[in-house]
Design a protein around this motif. Structure first.
Motif, PDB file in Angstrom:
ATOM      1  N   ALA A 113       7.926  10.381   6.672  1.00 28.23           N
ATOM      2  CA  ALA A 113       7.152   9.364   7.382  1.00 28.23           C
ATOM      3  C   ALA A 113       6.336   8.513   6.412  1.00 28.23           C
ATOM      4  O   ALA A 113       6.161   8.872   5.240  1.00 28.23           O
ATOM      5  CB  ALA A 113       6.247  10.030   8.409  1.00 28.23           C
ATOM      6  N   ALA A 114       5.857   7.377   6.931  1.00 33.75           N
ATOM      7  CA  ALA A 114       5.221   6.374   6.076  1.00 33.75           C
ATOM      8  C   ALA A 114       4.097   6.932   5.200  1.00 33.75           C
ATOM      9  O   ALA A 114       4.125   6.780   3.977  1.00 33.75           O
ATOM     10  CB  ALA A 114       4.705   5.230   6.952  1.00 33.75           C
ATOM     11  N   LEU A 115       3.118   7.600   5.810  1.00 31.18           N
ATOM     12  CA  LEU A 115       1.946   7.997   5.031  1.00 31.18           C
ATOM     13  C   LEU A 115       2.288   8.994   3.916  1.00 31.18           C
ATOM     14  O   LEU A 115       1.706   8.943   2.836  1.00 31.18           O
ATOM     15  CB  LEU A 115       0.857   8.575   5.945  1.00 31.18           C
ATOM     16  N   SER A 116       3.264   9.884   4.180  1.00 32.02           N
ATOM     17  CA  SER A 116       3.661  10.838   3.148  1.00 32.02           C
ATOM     18  C   SER A 116       4.244  10.104   1.945  1.00 32.02           C
ATOM     19  O   SER A 116       3.963  10.446   0.796  1.00 32.02           O
ATOM     20  CB  SER A 116       4.701  11.818   3.688  1.00 32.02           C
ATOM     21  N   ARG A 117       5.058   9.099   2.244  1.00 25.65           N
ATOM     22  CA  ARG A 117       5.683   8.354   1.138  1.00 25.65           C
ATOM     23  C   ARG A 117       4.643   7.512   0.400  1.00 25.65           C
ATOM     24  O   ARG A 117       4.691   7.384  -0.818  1.00 25.65           O
ATOM     25  CB  ARG A 117       6.830   7.499   1.679  1.00 25.65           C
TER      26      ARG A 117
END
Ligand SMILES: [Zn+2]
Ligand SMILES: [Zn+2]
Length: 556
Positions: free
Chosen positions: A310-314
Motif C-alpha cells: 500500500a501507498a504509505l508503506s512504499r
C-alpha cells in the motif's frame, strides 16, 4: 415442545468470540422445515506468522450450502470487509438473492470489477430505511452511524416476534455525513415491542461515549492548518466521512488533495457517484504531487494497517514512484491498529521517523475514533428498545461478557451468551437447542480450503523445522541397489561438531536399514517407516528439532 411447532431461531456462524467474519442466520418454521435468512458474509484477516500463506479467513458455510434451498437471501448491514468480504468467494456456492443499500452495492460491484474471475452477483438495491421481505421475514432497515456510509440495523418482524440485529453502530451527535442513528425508529420499536436485540459488543469494555467524528475533523484541520510542509493522512479508505473531513481541512488551509493508492481512488469515485462527496472539491491525481509546493499539498494515502504494497508503506520505504516525504513533513495516522498488524504498522512508522517525518497518531491527538458504541451508548440503545432477550455478538469473549453484564444490570430478562454454531431458539421459548456445523475456511491462493485440512499445519511445521526427503532403491532380495538419495530443505548444514547434517542422515539411513531383520527389509512400507523414525531421532539428537521426513522406497 411439540414436534412440528413453529419456532424462531438464530445461529451465529461467525463473528461471535472473535472480531471479524460476521455471518448470522435467522430461521423460521418447524424444526425440519425452517426457512432461513442470512445477515452479512464477512472475512477475517490472518496474521502471516500464524497461518503461513493464508491471507483471508472465511466462515465455513457448509450448513448454509446444505440448506441452500431454504435460504431466502443474504442481507448486508454494511460494506466493511468483516461483513461483506466473503461474498465474492462464497456467493457462488449459495447463489441466493443479496440485499444491500446503494453505497454497499456500489462498493461490491467495484470490488467484483477489480477482481479477475469474480462472479456476477445480482444485488437487490434497497433504500435507506426501506422495508422489504426476505422469504417469511419482514425486514426494515434502520440507519446507524458508523465508520462507513450506510450502516444499517435490521428490524426483523416475524409472526413469533420482532428482532433487532444492530449491525455495527455508534451514537454521534455531529457525524460528518449527517447519518445520525435513527433514534426515533428505535424508540418506536421499543413501543411496538422487541423480542430480542442481537448487538455489537466491540467497545462494551469502554466507559462513557465515543468522541464525535466532528471533534476528530477539528483536530485534523488544526494539524493541517499549522503544518509547515507536506502532510500525508492515512485512514481506512471506506471511512468516507473521514476523507471528507480531510478534504475540508485541506481546502481551509489552501492545499490540494492528492489521492495515493488504488483502494482510495476507488472509494473516492464511489463517494462521488453516490452523493457522499457532494460539494467536495476535485482531487488531484498522483502525478501532480511532485509539482505542488510543499505547503500546498495533502496526500490521502492507503496503508493504515502497514500493508506492504500500500501507498504509505512504499512511501516509508522511499520506494513510491510518485510520492516522497522528507524532514519536516507530517503524517497523520487517522486509524486504529487492528490487532495482529502492530509489527507491520511499527515498521512503516519507523521508516517515516527515520526520514525525519513527524508522525501523529491517536496516542497523542484525537485523530481517530472508533465506529462502535461504548457503554453509555449501549445503555441508550438498550433503554430505547427494551427487548426481552439480548444476545451479545460482534466481539471477543471479554467484550461479549461485558455487554451481557451491562444488559443484566439494565434489567434485561434473558441474556444469552452463545458461540459460533450454537442454534438459539428465541421463540416460543429461549434457549440454546442445538449446534450446527460452523468453523473456518482459508483462502489459499486461488483456492478455498478447509481449516481442518492438514495443508496449513504442514506448512507451519515446514517453516519451523524444514523437511528431509530420502529415496531408497530396494532390490527384490531386500538389499540397497544404490546409495540413498538425500535432500535437506531448511535444515542446518552442520551439527555442533561440524559434522554435515547430510552425513548424519546418511548414516542414520544405513544403520537403521542394517538393523532390520532380513525379512522386513523386503517390505517397502516397513523399511520406509523404520528409516523415517531413525532419521528423525538422529537429527533430533544433534539439532533439538524434528523435521518433517519423507522416505520413498523404490523397488528395482
Ligand atoms: Zn463495520
Ligand atoms: Zn464489523
Amino acid at each position: 415442545m411439540a414436534k412440528g411447532a413453529q419456532e424462531l431461531v438464530f445461529a451465529p456462524l461467525g463473528g461471535v468470540g472473535e472480531i471479524g467474519m460476521n455471518l448470522s442466520i435467522y430461521g423460521l418454521g418447524p424444526e425440519r422445515r425452517r426457512q432461513w435468512m442470512a445477515v452479512d458474509l464477512g472475512v477475517s484477516f490472518a496474521a502471516e506468522e500464524n497461518l503461513p500463506g493464508v491471507h483471508l479467513i472465511l466462515p465455513d458455510i457448509r450448513y448454509l450450502e446444505e440448506e441452500r434451498r431454504n435460504l431466502a437471501g443474504i442481507v448486508l448491514t454494511h460494506a466493511h470487509e468483516d461483513h461483506f468480504g466473503a461474498l465474492i468467494d462464497l456467493w457462488p456456492r449459495l447463489k441466493v438473492p443479496v440485499f444491500a443499500t446503494p453505497f454497499s452495492a456500489a462498493l461490491l460491484k467495484a470490488k467484483c470489477e477489480g477482481e479477475p474471475g469474480a462472479p456476477q452477483i445480482p444485488v437487490t438495491v434497497v433504500p435507506l430505511g426501506g422495508r422489504f421481505d426476505v422469504g417469511p421475514f419482514d425486514v426494515e432497515l434502520v440507519t446507524m452511524t458508523h465508520s462507513i456510509p450506510e450502516s444499517n440495523a435490521l428490524i426483523i418482524r416475524t409472526p413469533l416476534g420482532t428482532l433487532l440485529h444492530t449491525g455495527d453502530w455508534k451514537l454521534d451527535a455531529r457525524p460528518i455525513l449527517n447519518d445520525h442513528t435513527d433514534e426515533k425508529k428505535l424508540r418506536a420499536l421499543g413501543d411496538e415491542g422487541c423480542l430480542a436485540l442481537i448487538g455489537d459488543s466491540t467497545n462494551a469494555v469502554r466507559e462513557g461515549r465515543s468522541p464525535s467524528e466532528s471533534d476528530v475533523a477539528a483536530t485534523i484541520a488544526e494539524l493541517i492548518r499549522s503544518a509547515p510542509a507536506r502532510v500525508a493522512v492515512t485512514t481506512f479508505a471506506s471511512n468516507v466521512g473521514r476523507l471528507r473531513a480531510v478534504a475540508d481541512a485541506a481546502r481551509a488551509a489552501g492545499r490540494e488533495v492528492v489521492v495515493v493508492g488504488r483502494a482510495m481512488d476507488r472509494i473516492v469515485q464511489i463517494a462521488r457517484e453516490t452523493g457522499y462527496f457532494d460539494g467536495v472539491q476535485y482531487f488531484r491525481s498522483v502525478d501532480a504531487y511532485g509539482y505542488l509546493p510543499r505547503d500546498k499539498v495533502v496526500a490521502l494515502c492507503t496503508g493504515s494497517q502497514g500493508e506492504p504494497r500500500a501507498a504509505l508503506s512504499r512511501i516509508s520505504a522511499d520506494q513510491h514512484p510518485d510520492v516522497t516525504l522528507s524532514k519536516g513533513d507530517l503524517v497523520i495516522y487517522s486509524a486504529r491498529m487492528i490487532p495482529g498488524n502492530e509489527k507491520a504498522i511499527g515498521r512503516v512508522i519507523n521508516g517515516l521517523v527515520e526520514q525525519g517525518v513527524e508522525v501523529v497518531t491517536d496516542r497523542t491527538h484525537l485523530v481517530h475514533v472508533s465506529g462502535h458504541p461504548r457503554r453509555d451508548e449501549l445503555k441508550d440503545l438498550i433503554g430505547w428498545v427494551r427487548s426481552t432477550i439480548l444476545l451479545p455478538v460482534h466481539g471477543e469473549a471479554v467484550h461479549m461478557a461485558e455487554h451481557a453484564a451491562l444488559a443484566r444490570d439494565l434489567g434485561i430478562k434473558e441474556v444469552i451468551r452463545c458461540r459460533n454454531g450454537d442454534l438459539v431458539r428465541l421463540a416460543p421459548d429461549v434457549r440454546i437447542i442445538d449446534e450446527v456445523p460452523a468453523g473456518r475456511f482459508y483462502k489459499d491462493g486461488a483456492l478455498i480450503i478447509d481449516a481442518q485440512a492438514r495443508t496449513v499445519a504442514d506448512r507451519r511445521r515446514l517453516s519451523f523445522a524444514g523437511a528431509i526427503s530420502v529415496a531408497l532403491a530396494l532390490t527384490d532380495k531386500g538389499a540397497l541397489a544404490a546409495d540413498p538419495e538425500i535432500d535437506l530443505i531448511g535444515i542446518p548444514e552442520n551439527d555442533r561438531d561440524g559434522v554435515p547434517m547430510s552425513d548424519v542422515v546418511h548414516d542414520a539411513v544405513l544403520e537403521t536399514f542394517e538393523s532390520l531383520p532380513r525379512p522386513r527389509r523386503r517390505d517397502p512400507d516397513s523399511v520406509s517407516e523404520a528409516v523415517r523414525r531413525g532419521i528423525r531421532s538422529a537429527v533430533a539428537q544433534r539439532w533439538g528439532k524434528k523435521p518433517m521426513c519423507h522416505v520413498h522406497v523404490l523397488p528395482v
